[in-house]
Design a protein around this motif. Structure first.
Motif, PDB file in Angstrom:
ATOM      1  N   VAL A  10       1.117  -1.260   0.135  1.00 36.68           N
ATOM      2  CA  VAL A  10      -0.015   0.252   0.262  1.00 36.68           C
ATOM      3  C   VAL A  10       0.959   1.301  -0.161  1.00 36.68           C
ATOM      4  O   VAL A  10       1.894   1.378   0.448  1.00 36.68           O
ATOM      5  N   ALA A  11       0.397   2.172  -0.355  1.00 38.02           N
ATOM      6  CA  ALA A  11       0.173   3.543  -0.598  1.00 38.02           C
ATOM      7  C   ALA A  11       0.239   4.168   0.774  1.00 38.02           C
ATOM      8  O   ALA A  11      -1.243   4.026   0.056  1.00 38.02           O
ATOM      9  N   VAL A  12       0.454   4.875   2.239  1.00 36.23           N
ATOM     10  CA  VAL A  12       0.318   6.188   2.199  1.00 36.23           C
ATOM     11  C   VAL A  12      -0.134   7.452   1.939  1.00 36.23           C
ATOM     12  O   VAL A  12       0.709   7.449   1.939  1.00 36.23           O
ATOM     13  N   LEU A  13      -1.885   7.975   2.057  1.00 35.10           N
ATOM     14  CA  LEU A  13      -1.725   9.248   1.947  1.00 35.10           C
ATOM     15  C   LEU A  13      -3.042  10.291   2.628  1.00 35.10           C
ATOM     16  O   LEU A  13      -3.456   9.090   3.252  1.00 35.10           O
ATOM     17  N   THR A  14      -1.942  10.882   2.319  1.00 33.78           N
ATOM     18  CA  THR A  14      -3.112  12.518   3.531  1.00 33.78           C
ATOM     19  C   THR A  14      -3.340  13.570   2.550  1.00 33.78           C
ATOM     20  O   THR A  14      -2.588  13.859   1.866  1.00 33.78           O
ATOM     21  N   VAL A  15      -4.745  13.543   2.401  1.00 33.78           N
ATOM     22  CA  VAL A  15      -5.552  15.176   1.933  1.00 33.78           C
ATOM     23  C   VAL A  15      -6.373  15.888   2.680  1.00 33.78           C
ATOM     24  O   VAL A  15      -6.503  15.025   4.156  1.00 33.78           O
ATOM     25  N   PRO A  16      -5.365  17.139   3.579  1.00 28.44           N
ATOM     26  CA  PRO A  16      -5.956  18.089   3.728  1.00 28.44           C
ATOM     27  C   PRO A  16      -7.915  18.127   3.767  1.00 28.44           C
ATOM     28  O   PRO A  16      -8.094  18.117   3.163  1.00 28.44           O
ATOM     29  N   CYS A  17      -7.923  18.533   5.312  1.00 21.26           N
ATOM     30  CA  CYS A  17      -9.559  18.214   5.037  1.00 21.26           C
ATOM     31  C   CYS A  17      -9.977  19.486   5.098  1.00 21.26           C
ATOM     32  O   CYS A  17      -8.739  20.711   4.738  1.00 21.26           O
ATOM     33  N   ASP A  18     -11.684  19.860   5.239  1.00 22.77           N
ATOM     34  CA  ASP A  18     -11.173  21.419   5.183  1.00 22.77           C
ATOM     35  C   ASP A  18     -11.126  22.234   6.382  1.00 22.77           C
ATOM     36  O   ASP A  18     -11.240  21.715   7.170  1.00 22.77           O
ATOM     37  N   PRO A  19     -10.741  23.705   6.689  1.00 21.27           N
ATOM     38  CA  PRO A  19      -9.786  24.171   7.496  1.00 21.27           C
ATOM     39  C   PRO A  19     -10.493  24.935   8.464  1.00 21.27           C
ATOM     40  O   PRO A  19     -10.403  24.436   9.854  1.00 21.27           O
ATOM     41  N   VAL A  20     -11.763  24.627   8.345  1.00 19.50           N
ATOM     42  CA  VAL A  20     -12.759  24.753   9.781  1.00 19.50           C
ATOM     43  C   VAL A  20     -12.977  23.711  10.523  1.00 19.50           C
ATOM     44  O   VAL A  20     -13.052  23.325  11.485  1.00 19.50           O
ATOM     45  N   TRP A  21     -12.175  22.299   9.925  1.00 18.81           N
ATOM     46  CA  TRP A  21     -12.482  21.383  10.297  1.00 18.81           C
ATOM     47  C   TRP A  21     -11.309  21.521  11.792  1.00 18.81           C
ATOM     48  O   TRP A  21     -11.271  20.844  12.908  1.00 18.81           O
ATOM     49  N   HIS A  22     -11.019  22.304  11.687  1.00 20.79           N
ATOM     50  CA  HIS A  22      -8.781  22.601  12.638  1.00 20.79           C
ATOM     51  C   HIS A  22      -9.277  23.549  13.762  1.00 20.79           C
ATOM     52  O   HIS A  22      -8.310  24.193  13.952  1.00 20.79           O
ATOM     53  N   THR A  23     -10.331  24.463  12.718  1.00 28.09           N
ATOM     54  CA  THR A  23     -10.850  25.670  14.328  1.00 28.09           C
ATOM     55  C   THR A  23     -11.462  24.588  15.469  1.00 28.09           C
ATOM     56  O   THR A  23     -11.429  23.141  16.247  1.00 28.09           O
ATOM     57  N   PRO A  24     -11.422  25.248  16.769  1.00 30.45           N
ATOM     58  CA  PRO A  24     -11.915  24.552  18.120  1.00 30.45           C
ATOM     59  C   PRO A  24     -13.024  24.252  18.249  1.00 30.45           C
ATOM     60  O   PRO A  24     -13.154  22.748  18.465  1.00 30.45           O
ATOM     61  N   GLU A  25     -14.037  24.908  17.703  1.00 32.14           N
ATOM     62  CA  GLU A  25     -15.267  23.938  17.216  1.00 32.14           C
ATOM     63  C   GLU A  25     -15.407  22.752  15.919  1.00 32.14           C
ATOM     64  O   GLU A  25     -16.220  21.980  16.607  1.00 32.14           O
ATOM     65  N   GLY A  26     -14.514  22.909  15.710  1.00 38.64           N
ATOM     66  CA  GLY A  26     -14.781  21.968  14.172  1.00 38.64           C
ATOM     67  C   GLY A  26     -13.936  20.857  14.611  1.00 38.64           C
ATOM     68  O   GLY A  26     -14.664  19.362  15.045  1.00 38.64           O
ATOM     69  N   LEU A  27     -12.695  20.902  15.769  1.00 35.90           N
ATOM     70  CA  LEU A  27     -12.074  19.818  16.207  1.00 35.90           C
ATOM     71  C   LEU A  27     -13.032  19.213  16.969  1.00 35.90           C
ATOM     72  O   LEU A  27     -13.093  17.544  17.873  1.00 35.90           O
ATOM     73  N   ARG A  28     -14.195  19.816  18.081  1.00 36.65           N
ATOM     74  CA  ARG A  28     -15.153  19.446  19.112  1.00 36.65           C
ATOM     75  C   ARG A  28     -15.751  18.420  17.805  1.00 36.65           C
ATOM     76  O   ARG A  28     -16.202  17.168  19.002  1.00 36.65           O
TER      77      ARG A  28
END
Lengths: 366, 436
Positions: A291-309
């Motif tokens: 396998v190749a393991v890769l990552t793709v960023p999510c929408d930045p809103v998910w990295h705000t405190p409300e998004g992370l909650r």
């Protein structure tokens, strides 16, 4: 941009990657989209600025069990029933369709249903990936009401849910799912055209196409050396000597190397079979797979405190990973003293935690 | 005493075995292109045949027919499912030339079911009759696939009766008999069963005639993709089950020769090495089912990796490792005509005839799969017993001796994300061939 049968394979592949190891059987959604595009012609993809501000934008998707979908491949009339009921409830015409969830089979179904309704598809979605919870949406973060929401099956049997929060929507859908035979089409968090630009994950459709055409460089390429519980990937070729751990629930949740997280939910983590180039879902992981393991960023809103909650590591029971998700906190969590034990990461045992017992393709767990 | 025959594209191998499984003799003759029965006759003619109780034959004729698009019947496809099964058409995603070779039209009629009895919709009998008259004159066979039919095959049988009343006696393949969940794959497999009915019928007749003459009184069986055997009657009804049977027999034969139930097997041929794995004496199955001639089907076929010959040892090592359940856990068994070119692993005697030996030593098999609601363990046990009984019945239908059928595997898998709880039950059964 228009999605036609020529562009569909790239789009579907992008949706599969954005499923992050979950999101249901893309092959069926892709086949349904191909048939709809053959029958009704290409789907116009429009940007939020092109929308009539007063018309409704209808988010669509399915919730249910992959095993049921493999048998009950779906119909052609679900989007018609959803639209008619939404227009009746809101007293306004639906001007465009949007994917509730771009990742997995639901991204493809949004194309199929836009084609069947002859409506444009908004270049946006509710999640920027797949999440297991119906309320894990940007609309929820922005205070859009999830209701009135509509659930229906292929024969038009319909349930309207109203006056509930996102969490209660989840609860009601779960309760109705069995009566619907394990699979249901839904529309919730209905928007007006003017809300789309500020209340959704933008650019999702074009991003899926671009991803499907050209995948990012992998974090590591190797073979799966252990598949029970967390997944160990042993580097091969240029990555010889490296060992990474991929935490998995119903999606891939985190990639850990040398005790430190290198990627974690809410960002997308995808595994690709290097022999077939197919996206590997969590239940397909087994020893020996290259396998190749890769990552793709999510929408930045998910990295705000409300998004992370709502959709951060803690919402999936990964207690030691908050440092990664916080801006600039990538180096934290290493060493042996972290709250999750070695590697500073608790396993996904508590996945039925803060955001509820959720599963892929917004599959609703008992 | 029994004999196994493996009809390959170039050579036909045969093996003569004692009742205890020991190999008494093997022979190799040239295959006769387009006439598998002739190869079988030539090979068996060189073995003692007087005391044979059964002869098992491994064939590749059905797979070749699909791959070359030759000898296929035109099939009318009837899907029972109505609105919940319209999003994807029958034969969608087939290679156009294969669809062209097989399709005589299709219809999706109302009916079909779900997980619960109350989910079922009544069969639209008039629509079935309209379908039948619509394909009349074009269809040489009919395939019927019903939504959730592995849970209850009654509507498929009812539809088959209506079709037969309209079209007379033509081959009708029913998907419920295949027993696997996954509508599109099961439907594809059923269509291939119907399309291959001509080839398979002729094959079964040819083998029956040849062997009645050569080994009168011996039961005649053919191999199938899951590593078990079936009768010629069963082959004629379900030719698709023979797809993948060649490698399956080789894997089983290699395991028996090496005395191992769990192993990785490399079959070294003139043009390629085929690597597969055995678990509990039977081939590891491909995840997600097989593709035949470019079409996804629900058949259980061995999971295989092919390495071209001449080979790079690193490629072979990778293929072997990919099929291991864990690092270096299982021994490697090397068989086939070119086994000497692979120095590592076990090289059992008679490895060149592993396919024929695998056919000779295999039992007659049957399997069954269904989804049930099982609120507690006692309900589960009861449901599992019913599924095991269906698997036993399937083995007997395939030609097993009902007195000696046993359950090889009984597994339950909880379906995620559904209340109920719903559990997928699967059982496999096998027994020695019946001599009736």
């Amino acid at each position: 941009m228009r999605i036609d049968t020529g562009l569909l394979p790239a789009f579907a592949r992008g949706c599969a990657v954005l499923g992050s190891g979950g999101g249901g059987p893309v092959a069926i959604g892709r086949a349904a989209a191909r048939q709809a595009l053959e029958d009704h012609g290409p789907v116009e993809v429009v940007s939020p600025t092109e929308l009539d501000p007063s018309l409704l934008v209808m988010p669509v998707g399915t919730a249910g069990s992959s095993a049921v979908m493999s048998e009950r491949v779906g119909g052609t009339e679900e989007p018609v029933h959803l639209r008619d009921k939404i227009e009746e409830l809101f007293g306004a015409p639906v001007g465009a369709v949007m994917a509730s969830e771009i990742g997995g089979t639901n991204g493809c179904l949004a194309v199929a249903w836009a084609a069947r309704l002859g409506l444009p598809l908004v270049d946006a979605d509710g999640m920027s990936r797949a999440f297991p919870g119906m309320d894990q949406t940007v609309m929820q973060l922005r205070g859009v009401s999830p209701t009135p929401a509509v659930m229906c099956d292929e024969r038009g049997r319909t349930v309207v849910i109203d006056h509930v929060t996102g969490r209660w929507l989840e609860r009601f859908v779960r309760a109705s799912l069995e009566a619907f035979g394990g699979q249901v089409a839904t529309s919730e968090y209905v928007l007006r055209g003017h809300q789309v630009a500020s209340c959704t994950a933008l650019g999702s459709v074009t991003r899926a196409v671009r991803l499907g055409e050209r995948l990012p460089e992998p974090i590591v390429t190797g073979k799966i050396a252990e598949a029970g519980g967390s997944v160990l990937v042993e580097g091969l070729g240029p990555d010889e000597g490296r060992l990474v751990r991929v935490e998995a629930g119903s999606e891939f949740l985190a990639v850990i190397e040398d005790g430190a997280p290198v990627a974690a939910v809410p960002d997308v983590i995808a595994l690709l079979d290097t022999r077939t180039r197919e996206v590997v879902q969590t239940e397909q992981v087994r020893y020996g797979l290259r396998v190749a393991v890769l990552t793709v960023p999510c929408d930045p809103v998910w990295h705000t405190p409300e998004g992370l909650r709502l959709a951060g590591p803690a919402a999936f029971g990964l207690t030691g990973l908050t440092a990664l998700a916080a801006p600039g906190g990538l180096t934290g969590g290493s060493g042996t003293g972290g709250p999750g034990g070695p590697g500073g990461l608790g396993g996904p045992a508590g996945a039925a935690g803060a955001a509820g017992p959720l599963a892929d393709r917004r599959e609703v767990a008992p | 005493m029994r004999a196994g025959v493996d009809v390959g594209p170039t050579n036909t191998d045969a093996a003569h075995l004692a009742d205890d499984g020991s190999v008494l003799a093997t022979v190799k003759v040239a295959s006769v292109p387009g006439d598998p029965a002739a190869g079988v006759r030539a090979a068996l003619a060189r073995l003692p045949r007087r005391e044979l109780t059964h002869v098992a034959v491994g064939l590749r004729a059905t797979a070749a027919s699909v791959v070359r698009r030759q000898g296929l019947r035109k099939v009318g496809v009837l899907r029972i499912g109505g609105a919940p099964a319209r999003a994807v058409r029958p034969l969608s995603g087939w290679p156009p030339d294969l669809r062209e070779a097989v399709s005589a039209g299709y219809a999706i009629v109302d009916g079909g079911g779900g997980l619960d009895p109350e989910d079922w919709a009544p069969l639209d009998r008039d629509a079935v009759a309209r379908f039948a008259s619509g394909v009349a004159g074009r269809a040489q066979a009919v395939a019927v696939a019903g939504l959730f039919s592995p849970l209850d095959g009654d509507q498929e049988r009812e539809a088959a009766e209506i079709v037969r009343a309209e079209l007379g006696d033509l081959p009708i393949a029913l998907s419920a008999d295949l027993g696997s969940i996954g509508l599109l794959e099961r439907e594809n497999a059923t269509v291939l069963d119907a399309a291959l009915s001509g080839v398979a019928g002729a094959l079964a007749d040819g083998l029956a005639a040849t062997l009645a003459e050569l080994c009168p009184g011996a039961a005649v069986l053919v191999t199938r993709g899951d590593g078990t055997l079936m009768s010629l009657e069963h082959l004629a009804r379900h030719p698709g089950l023979s797809l993948g049977s060649g490698p399956a027999s080789v894997l089983r034969g290699a395991g028996v020769l090496a005395g191992l139930g769990d192993a990785v097997v490399a079959d070294v041929g003139a043009r390629r090495i085929t690597v597969g794995a055995l678990a509990g004496g039977f081939p590891e199955e491909a995840v997600g089912g097989a593709e035949i001639g470019g079409v996804p089907v629900g058949f259980r076929v061995p999971s295989l990796i092919r390495v071209p010959v001449p080979f790079d040892p690193a490629d072979l090592a990778e293929a072997v490792d990919r099929l291991q359940p864990g690092p270096g856990r299982l021994p490697l068994v090397v068989v086939g005509g070119g086994a000497e070119s692979v120095p590592q692993g076990l090289h059992p005697p008679h490895g060149k005839a592993a396919g024929a030996i695998g056919a000779a030593v295999s039992p007659v098999g049957g399997q069954y799969e269904r989804i049930v609601r099982a609120p507690d363990r006692s309900a589960l046990a009861q449901a599992m017993e019913a599924v095991a009984e269906e698997a036993r019945a399937a083995a007997v239908r395939a030609g097993a001796d009902p007195r000696h059928v046993r359950i090889l595997e009984a597994a339950d898998t909880r379906l995620a994300y559904l209340p109920g709880p719903f559990v997928k039950l699967r059982a496999r059964a096998a027994g020695p061939p019946s001599r009736l």
